[in-house]
Design a protein around this motif. Structure first.
Motif, short mmCIF file in Angstrom:
data_model
loop_
_atom_site.label_atom_id
_atom_site.label_comp_id
_atom_site.label_asym_id
_atom_site.label_seq_id
_atom_site.Cartn_x
_atom_site.Cartn_y
_atom_site.Cartn_z
N THR A 165 1.08 7.61 -6.50
CA THR A 165 0.36 6.73 -5.59
C THR A 165 1.12 6.60 -4.27
O THR A 165 2.30 6.93 -4.17
N GLU A 166 0.44 6.08 -3.26
CA GLU A 166 1.08 5.83 -1.98
C GLU A 166 2.25 4.87 -2.15
O GLU A 166 3.32 5.04 -1.54
N ARG A 167 2.07 3.83 -2.96
CA ARG A 167 3.14 2.85 -3.17
C ARG A 167 4.36 3.51 -3.80
O ARG A 167 5.49 3.26 -3.38
N SER A 170 6.29 5.73 -1.38
CA SER A 170 7.05 4.99 -0.37
C SER A 170 8.40 4.52 -0.89
O SER A 170 9.31 4.23 -0.11
N ARG A 206 -0.11 14.46 0.11
CA ARG A 206 0.49 13.18 0.48
C ARG A 206 2.01 13.23 0.38
O ARG A 206 2.71 12.58 1.17
N ALA A 210 4.57 12.59 3.42
CA ALA A 210 5.58 11.55 3.31
C ALA A 210 6.99 12.07 3.59
O ALA A 210 7.95 11.30 3.57
#
Length: 381
Positions: A165-167, A170, A206, A210
């Motif tokens: 996931t994006e979370r 990160s 993604r 990132a």
């Protein structure tokens, strides 16, 4: 200090062999006093490569000691046997992977992971491959993730991509993410499950966006043979750093899915696909796996993950002791006699074992070189 003096760039995964003078110079650069005067061309080269900088950079490094020979450079750390897929080619069967109940789950404790990483670092290890199962399903993955920057080791997360996931991206503290893509949409989904291709490819894009180094692992199977030219262009255009292509061993679930199996003659030619540096060379004279060991989710140490049912010991004994027990086959012990042996190193020893003789020929690799080799007494070409 491996088989030769070296400096390893963790962030770029580059290993540089050094002579005695350059090793001593760079070693001194890591001291409180910093670099002394050095040969100008060498210093400029190191600056260009990112080995040196013109400003002091705090960095944690392990003590420089002589590594065991052969050196343990790569460690696969299977932190959990839990998985959210049931891939038809998986070399581990349903007795090995579990997600149904917590009582059936095997996973390495955070303390064990920390102890293993510390010992691996002290042994001059280069790269740890964090795998599973699906490693992101470890019940305390966040704690393991927090540990990783404490060690001067390149960390590679090996994942199916479904949970990236994006979370999570990160907060992820790894150097590289390796995602499994086993064909274009129809062929990948046939192997891994409906809808998995789109989620995994979204994770690839993604992860690159990132700022992670991203590699892709692809297994050759009967339903993806037509996809390789398009995959090659797709991955290259996306900026995938490395593309690893291999043929799955006919073991685990693949035994029960003959529609995905390929003969050595059919599969061998597809091993020409893929790109990237891969491993940093090898000690001459040994067969494959010279610098690799695996730790399984139940705490066993093995020659590689394929040999999980033939462990050399337990992680509680220390990985140094287990590394001393790993059997290493010399090329002279193999029943290989072609001109490519030093490049091929006998191919995969576990595939040779499944074909009937661990010291025999890996016929899949032989067919990559256009050689005709018998399998179980029958000629495959």
């Amino acid at each position: 200090m491996l088989e030769h003096r070296a400096v390893y760039h963790v962030e770029t995964d580059d290993l540089y062999e050094l002579d005695e003078a350059s090793f001593a110079f760079l070693r001194n650069c890591g001291s409180e006093e910093g670099c002394e005067d050095g040969e100008e061309r060498f210093v400029e080269y190191c600056l260009r490569e990112g080995i040196l900088s013109r400003t002091r950079v705090p960095a944690k490094r392990p003590p420089i000691v002589q590594a065991p020979i052969p050196s343990l450079r790569y460690l696969e750390l299977q932190i959990t046997n839990s998985c959210n897929l049931r891939c038809k080619h998986c070399y581990l069967d349903d007795h090995a992977y579990r997600i149904e109940t917590k009582s059936a789950r095997n996973e390495l404790s955070v303390d064990t992971v920390e102890r293993v990483l510390q010992e691996f670092e002290e042994m001059q290890g280069l790269r740890v491959l964090i795998s599973g199962g699906e490693p992101l399903l470890h019940s305390r993955f966040e704690d393991i993730n927090t540990l990783l920057p404490n060690f001067a080791i390149r960390t590679v997360l090996m994942t199916n991509g479904l949970l990236l996931t994006e979370r999570l991206l990160s907060s992820l503290r790894v150097n590289e993410i390796q995602i499994s893509i086993d064909g274009l949409e129809a062929s990948h989904d046939a192997l891994r499950g409906l809808g998995s291709f789109r989620v995994a490819m979204d994770a690839v894009k993604r992860s690159i966006a990132a700022g992670f180094h991203v590699s892709i692992a692809t297994m050759v199977h009967r339903k993806n043979l037509q996809d390789f030219p398009e995959m090659e262009k797709l991955f290259s255009d996306l900026g995938v750093r490395e593309w690893l292509v291999d043929v799955p061993c006919v073991t685990g679930r693949l035994r029960d899915n003959p529609d995905f199996q390929l003969s050595p003659e059919e599969a061998g030619a597809y091993l020409r696909y893929g790109y990237g540096e891969g491993f940093h060379g090898s000690t001459h004279g040994y067969a494959c796996g010279t610098h690799l060991m695996a730790i399984t989710a139940d705490g066993k140490a093995a020659k590689c993950s394929f040999y999980a049912d033939r462990p050399v010991g337990s992680v509680t004994e220390g990985i140094g002791e287990n590394w001393r027990r790993v059997e290493r086959l010399e090329l002279s012990e193999l029943r290989c006699d072609c001109a490519h042996i030093n490049e091929c190193r006998g191919g995969c020893r576990y595939r040779a074992f499944l074909l009937g003789d661990e010291r025999g020929k890996d016929s899949y690799r032989c067919n990559f070189y256009g050689l005709s080799e018998p399998v179980n007494g029958e000629t495959v070409r």
